[in-house]
Design an enzyme around this catalytic site. Structure first.
Site: not given
Ligand code: PMP
Length: 316
Positions: A160-161
Site C-alpha cells: 500500500a502506498k
C-alpha cells in the site's frame, strides 16, 4: 513565502477544480497527526501523438487498493479520476510533468481511529525534472546501503502506498544525503535487499537481470513491472528472487526504477564502483523505457494515456 516551483493554476478536489492557493487543509486534519493518506505518482510525457500519462490506469488501481487496505471509502472510481487527471493537465497547460493523486483523512475526530474523519481526494500536478539529479540518467548515482531497515511484513503494509510509510523513506534518504550519497538502499528485516527510499532496485549479473521478489517489505513498483515486461520483450532473462546484500557489491550493473527516478543507473554502492560503470543492459533497458514512455516505441499494452483523448484503459 516565495513561489514554489511546483505551483500551477489548478488543483482538483472531490470533483471541483480549485485555484492552487485555495487547496488547503486544516491543521486538525487526521492526516497531519497520523499520516493517514494514500497516494500515487504518475508521469506525463510528450509523445508524437500529444502528452500521455504513463500507466495511469495501473496507478489508479494501486491507489484504490491502497485505500482498501486502510478502509478509506473512495467516492470516485478510476474512470472519474482518470478523466479529471487528463483535464488537470490540460487546464494547467502542462504537456509533461508529474501527477500526484492523494487521498487523505481530513478533519473529523482526533483519536487514532480514522473512521470519523472524512476521506478527501485531491489531484495535483507539476513539472518535475530528473528526480535524482540532472545527470542521474546518463552518469548514474552513488548509493549506500541504509542503516535503516524496511519494516517487517505485517507491520506497515508495503504494497500500500501510504503516506506513513514514507517516514521510513525519509530516514533513509536523509542519512544517504547527509553522507554524500544520492540514495539509500534498504535491506528488509531478514537482511535481504529490499528497495530504495522511493525506487525498486535491479541487478545485472552475467547477462541476466534480477530484482528482489515482493516479500512484504517493498512496494510493487509499476516501473519495476514495466522493466520486467520489457526484459521479456527484449529477450533478456529476468527473475524476481532473494537478493543478499553482498550481491550489490558483486553485480555487473545496478539500477533503480521508479516513476520519479525512471531508470537510473547506480554507479557505486558504499563507495564501491559497480562493474565497469553504466552497463549495456542498463542502457538498453533505459533506452527502451524512455522510448516507451515518450512514444518512440510501440505500446502493445495500451500504457500511454493521451491527455487529449478519452481513456484508453478501462479503470475499474
Ligand atoms: N518503492 C517505493 C518505496 C516508492 O515510493 C516507489 C515510487 N512510487 C517505488 C518503489 C517505485 O514505484 P513505481 O515504479 O510504481 O513508481
Amino acid at each position: 513565502m516565495s513561489t514554489p516551483d511546483f505551483r500551477t493554476s489548478w488543483i482538483w478536489k472531490d470533483g471541483d477544480f480549485l485555484a492552487w492557493e485555495d487547496a488547503n487543509i486544516h491543521v486538525m486534519s487526521h492526516v497531519v497527526h497520523y499520516g493517514s493518506s494514500v497516494f500515487e505518482g504518475v508521469r506525463c510525457y510528450p509523445t508524437p501523438q500529444g502528452p500521455a500519462l504513463f500507466r495511469l490506469g495501473d496507478h489508479l488501481r494501486r491507489l484504490k487498493e491502497s485505500a482498501r487496505v486502510y478502509q478509506m471509502p473512495m467516492a470516485f472510481d478510476g474512470g472519474d479520476l482518470a478523466e479529471a487527471s487528463r483535464e488537470l493537465f490540460r487546464r494547467n497547460d502542462l504537456d509533461e510533468g508529474y501527477l500526484r493523486p492523494l487521498v487523505i483523512r481530513g478533519m473529523g475526530a482526533l483519536g487514532v481511529n480514522p473512521a470519523a474523519s472524512p476521506v478527501e481526494t485531491y489531484l495535483m500536478c507539476w513539472s518535475w525534472g530528473r528526480y535524482l539529479g540532472a545527470s542521474a540518467l546518463d552518469e548514474g548515482v552513488d548509493a549506500c546501503v541504509s542503516t535503516w531497515f524496511r519494516p517487517a511484513p505485517n507491520t506497515f503494509p508495503a504494497l500500500a502506498k501510504a503516506g506513513g510509510n514514507y517516514l521510513n523513506s525519509q530516514l533513509m534518504k536523509m542519512e544517504a544525503v547527509r553522507n554524500g550519497y544520492a540514495e539509500g538502499i534498504a535491506v528488509g528485516p531478514s537482511g535481504l535487499v529490499s528497495e530504495g527510499s522511493a525506487q525498486n532496485i535491479f541487478l545485472v549479473k552475467d547477462g541476466a537481470v534480477a530484482t528482489p521478489a515482493l516479500d512484504g517489505t517493498m512496494l510493487g513498483g509499476i516501473t519495476r513491472d514495466t522493466v520486467l515486461k520489457l526484459c521479456r520483450d527484449l529477450g533478456i532473462a529476468a527473475v524476481e528472487t532473494q537478493v543478499p546484500r553482498e550481491s550489490l557489491y558483486a553485480a555487473d550493473e545496478l539500477f533503480f526504477t521508479g516513476t520519479a527516478a525512471e531508470l537510473t543507473p547506480v554507479r557505486s554502492v558504499d563507495r564501491t564502483p559497480v562493474g565497469e560503470g553504466v552497463g549495456p543492459i542498463t542502457r538498453t533497458l533505459q533506452t527502451a523505457y524512455m522510448d516507451l514512455v515518450r512514444g518512440a516505441r510501440p505500446d502493445p499494452r495500451g500504457w500511454r494515456d493521451l491527455i487529449g483523448q478519452p481513456a484508453r484503459v478501462e479503470v475499474a
